[in-house]
Design a protein around this motif. Structure first.
Motif, PDB file in Angstrom:
ATOM      1  N   GLU A  56      49.566  40.657 -10.351  1.00  0.00           N
ATOM      2  CA  GLU A  56      50.734  41.175  -9.651  1.00  0.00           C
ATOM      3  C   GLU A  56      51.949  41.207 -10.572  1.00  0.00           C
ATOM      4  OE1 GLU A  56      53.281  42.735  -6.750  1.00  0.00           O
ATOM      5  OE2 GLU A  56      51.104  42.768  -6.955  1.00  0.00           O
ATOM      6  N   TYR A  57      52.134  40.174 -11.364  1.00  0.00           N
ATOM      7  CA  TYR A  57      53.258  40.159 -12.303  1.00  0.00           C
ATOM      8  C   TYR A  57      53.148  41.338 -13.275  1.00  0.00           C
ATOM      9  CZ  TYR A  57      56.536  38.931 -15.900  1.00  0.00           C
ATOM     10  OH  TYR A  57      57.568  38.987 -16.800  1.00  0.00           O
ATOM     11  N   LEU A  58      51.975  41.562 -13.823  1.00  0.00           N
ATOM     12  CA  LEU A  58      51.782  42.666 -14.771  1.00  0.00           C
ATOM     13  C   LEU A  58      51.953  44.022 -14.094  1.00  0.00           C
ATOM     14  CD1 LEU A  58      48.781  41.247 -16.800  1.00  0.00           C
ATOM     15  CD2 LEU A  58      51.172  41.448 -17.553  1.00  0.00           C
ATOM     16  N   ARG A  59      51.566  44.132 -12.822  1.00  0.00           N
ATOM     17  CA  ARG A  59      51.771  45.377 -12.088  1.00  0.00           C
ATOM     18  C   ARG A  59      53.263  45.669 -11.956  1.00  0.00           C
ATOM     19  NH1 ARG A  59      53.317  47.347  -7.539  1.00  0.00           N
ATOM     20  NH2 ARG A  59      53.749  45.353  -6.540  1.00  0.00           N
ATOM     21  N   ARG A  60      54.030  44.630 -11.674  1.00  0.00           N
ATOM     22  CA  ARG A  60      55.470  44.800 -11.488  1.00  0.00           C
ATOM     23  C   ARG A  60      56.224  45.000 -12.804  1.00  0.00           C
ATOM     24  NH1 ARG A  60      57.370  40.306  -7.002  1.00  0.00           N
ATOM     25  NH2 ARG A  60      55.663  40.684  -5.530  1.00  0.00           N
ATOM     26  N   HIS A  61      55.668  44.486 -13.876  1.00  0.00           N
ATOM     27  CA  HIS A  61      56.363  44.494 -15.171  1.00  0.00           C
ATOM     28  C   HIS A  61      55.479  45.085 -16.272  1.00  0.00           C
ATOM     29  CE1 HIS A  61      59.489  41.995 -13.412  1.00  0.00           C
ATOM     30  NE2 HIS A  61      58.511  41.313 -12.843  1.00  0.00           N
ATOM     31  N   PRO A  62      55.072  46.338 -16.129  1.00  0.00           N
ATOM     32  CA  PRO A  62      54.177  46.926 -17.135  1.00  0.00           C
ATOM     33  C   PRO A  62      54.848  47.072 -18.502  1.00  0.00           C
ATOM     34  CG  PRO A  62      54.939  48.618 -15.634  1.00  0.00           C
ATOM     35  CD  PRO A  62      55.403  47.290 -15.078  1.00  0.00           C
ATOM     36  N   GLN A  63      56.154  47.125 -18.525  1.00  0.00           N
ATOM     37  CA  GLN A  63      56.877  47.284 -19.784  1.00  0.00           C
ATOM     38  C   GLN A  63      57.546  45.975 -20.210  1.00  0.00           C
ATOM     39  OE1 GLN A  63      56.588  50.142 -21.501  1.00  0.00           O
ATOM     40  NE2 GLN A  63      55.285  50.840 -19.827  1.00  0.00           N
ATOM     41  N   ARG A  64      56.921  44.846 -19.849  1.00  0.00           N
ATOM     42  CA  ARG A  64      57.537  43.558 -20.187  1.00  0.00           C
ATOM     43  C   ARG A  64      57.736  43.438 -21.690  1.00  0.00           C
ATOM     44  NH1 ARG A  64      52.287  42.727 -20.548  1.00  0.00           N
ATOM     45  NH2 ARG A  64      51.463  40.957 -21.685  1.00  0.00           N
ATOM     46  N   GLU A  65      58.741  42.686 -22.069  1.00  0.00           N
ATOM     47  CA  GLU A  65      59.036  42.496 -23.491  1.00  0.00           C
ATOM     48  C   GLU A  65      57.964  41.598 -24.105  1.00  0.00           C
ATOM     49  OE1 GLU A  65      62.429  40.420 -26.230  1.00  0.00           O
ATOM     50  OE2 GLU A  65      63.027  41.263 -24.303  1.00  0.00           O
ATOM     51  N   VAL A  66      57.397  42.060 -25.186  1.00  0.00           N
ATOM     52  CA  VAL A  66      56.381  41.286 -25.884  1.00  0.00           C
ATOM     53  C   VAL A  66      56.995  40.783 -27.188  1.00  0.00           C
ATOM     54  CG1 VAL A  66      54.117  41.364 -27.000  1.00  0.00           C
ATOM     55  CG2 VAL A  66      54.501  42.618 -24.861  1.00  0.00           C
ATOM     56  N   ASP A  67      56.959  39.482 -27.382  1.00  0.00           N
ATOM     57  CA  ASP A  67      57.504  38.864 -28.589  1.00  0.00           C
ATOM     58  C   ASP A  67      56.623  39.245 -29.781  1.00  0.00           C
ATOM     59  OD1 ASP A  67      58.316  37.173 -30.647  1.00  0.00           O
ATOM     60  OD2 ASP A  67      58.336  35.376 -29.397  1.00  0.00           O
ATOM     61  N   PRO A  68      57.184  39.862 -30.815  1.00  0.00           N
ATOM     62  CA  PRO A  68      56.395  40.262 -31.989  1.00  0.00           C
ATOM     63  C   PRO A  68      55.660  39.078 -32.633  1.00  0.00           C
ATOM     64  CG  PRO A  68      58.580  41.234 -32.100  1.00  0.00           C
ATOM     65  CD  PRO A  68      58.580  40.278 -30.936  1.00  0.00           C
ATOM     66  N   GLU A  69      56.204  37.887 -32.505  1.00  0.00           N
ATOM     67  CA  GLU A  69      55.541  36.703 -33.063  1.00  0.00           C
ATOM     68  C   GLU A  69      54.250  36.359 -32.322  1.00  0.00           C
ATOM     69  OE1 GLU A  69      56.465  34.704 -35.777  1.00  0.00           O
ATOM     70  OE2 GLU A  69      57.762  36.426 -36.177  1.00  0.00           O
ATOM     71  N   ARG A  70      54.096  36.919 -31.109  1.00  0.00           N
ATOM     72  CA  ARG A  70      52.904  36.653 -30.312  1.00  0.00           C
ATOM     73  C   ARG A  70      51.802  37.674 -30.559  1.00  0.00           C
ATOM     74  NH1 ARG A  70      53.308  32.024 -26.938  1.00  0.00           N
ATOM     75  NH2 ARG A  70      51.232  32.762 -26.521  1.00  0.00           N
ATOM     76  N   LEU A  71      52.050  38.613 -31.453  1.00  0.00           N
ATOM     77  CA  LEU A  71      51.059  39.620 -31.809  1.00  0.00           C
ATOM     78  C   LEU A  71      50.274  39.161 -33.031  1.00  0.00           C
ATOM     79  CD1 LEU A  71      53.290  42.806 -31.465  1.00  0.00           C
ATOM     80  CD2 LEU A  71      51.639  41.909 -29.807  1.00  0.00           C
ATOM     81  N   ARG A  72      49.126  39.715 -33.220  1.00  0.00           N
ATOM     82  CA  ARG A  72      48.299  39.368 -34.365  1.00  0.00           C
ATOM     83  C   ARG A  72      49.052  39.584 -35.680  1.00  0.00           C
ATOM     84  NH1 ARG A  72      42.118  41.093 -33.915  1.00  0.00           N
ATOM     85  NH2 ARG A  72      42.345  39.759 -32.122  1.00  0.00           N
ATOM     86  N   SER A  73      49.774  40.716 -35.761  1.00  0.00           N
ATOM     87  CA  SER A  73      50.528  41.005 -36.986  1.00  0.00           C
ATOM     88  C   SER A  73      51.619  39.960 -37.231  1.00  0.00           C
ATOM     89  CB  SER A  73      51.126  42.402 -36.930  1.00  0.00           C
ATOM     90  OG  SER A  73      52.008  42.526 -35.820  1.00  0.00           O
ATOM     91  N   GLY A  74      52.235  39.481 -36.164  1.00  0.00           N
ATOM     92  CA  GLY A  74      53.247  38.438 -36.278  1.00  0.00           C
ATOM     93  C   GLY A  74      52.652  37.130 -36.754  1.00  0.00           C
ATOM     94  N   ALA A  75      51.464  36.820 -36.285  1.00  0.00           N
ATOM     95  CA  ALA A  75      50.786  35.595 -36.728  1.00  0.00           C
ATOM     96  C   ALA A  75      50.414  35.689 -38.202  1.00  0.00           C
ATOM     97  CB  ALA A  75      49.540  35.364 -35.876  1.00  0.00           C
ATOM     98  N   ARG A  76      49.983  36.847 -38.634  1.00  0.00           N
ATOM     99  CA  ARG A  76      49.636  37.037 -40.047  1.00  0.00           C
ATOM    100  C   ARG A  76      50.861  36.880 -40.942  1.00  0.00           C
ATOM    101  NH1 ARG A  76      47.005  42.094 -38.713  1.00  0.00           N
ATOM    102  NH2 ARG A  76      45.080  41.515 -37.737  1.00  0.00           N
ATOM    103  N   ALA A  77      52.002  37.352 -40.451  1.00  0.00           N
ATOM    104  CA  ALA A  77      53.239  37.285 -41.238  1.00  0.00           C
ATOM    105  C   ALA A  77      53.715  35.839 -41.426  1.00  0.00           C
ATOM    106  CB  ALA A  77      54.338  38.111 -40.574  1.00  0.00           C
ATOM    107  N   ARG A  78      53.350  34.979 -40.495  1.00  0.00           N
ATOM    108  CA  ARG A  78      53.759  33.567 -40.631  1.00  0.00           C
ATOM    109  C   ARG A  78      52.955  32.945 -41.702  1.00  0.00           C
ATOM    110  NH1 ARG A  78      53.698  32.339 -34.395  1.00  0.00           N
ATOM    111  NH2 ARG A  78      51.799  33.386 -34.742  1.00  0.00           N
TER     112      ARG A  78
END
Length: 78
Positions: A56-78
């Motif tokens: 339900e949360y994802l249905r209501r917020h399909p364009q939620r802000e995603v933290d770049p650090e939480r992406l695979r590319s962000g993890a690689r950059a660390r």
């Protein structure tokens, strides 16, 4: 009540935004205790309810802000 005698709670779509967030926070706060010490039925119920509310949360917020650090590319950059 469902067939196992556990209350299913309010349908996620019927919850206001504040109620939805309160329920999600509570479920996430109680997850470890349920995993470690709950019965199989309690864990299954917890998992179902969490999935319902997160969906339900994802249905209501399909364009939620995603933290770049939480992406695979962000993890690689660390």
């Amino acid at each position: 009540m469902d067939v196992e005698g556990m209350e299913m709670g309010v349908a996620p779509g019927d919850l206001g935004e504040d109620e939805l967030m309160r329920e999600l926070r509570h479920l996430h706060a109680t997850r470890t205790e349920t995993l470690l010490h709950g019965s199989d039925d309690a864990l299954a119920h917890h998992t179902r309810r969490t999935k319902e509310l997160e969906t339900e949360y994802l249905r209501r917020h399909p364009q939620r802000e995603v933290d770049p650090e939480r992406l695979r590319s962000g993890a690689r950059a660390r």
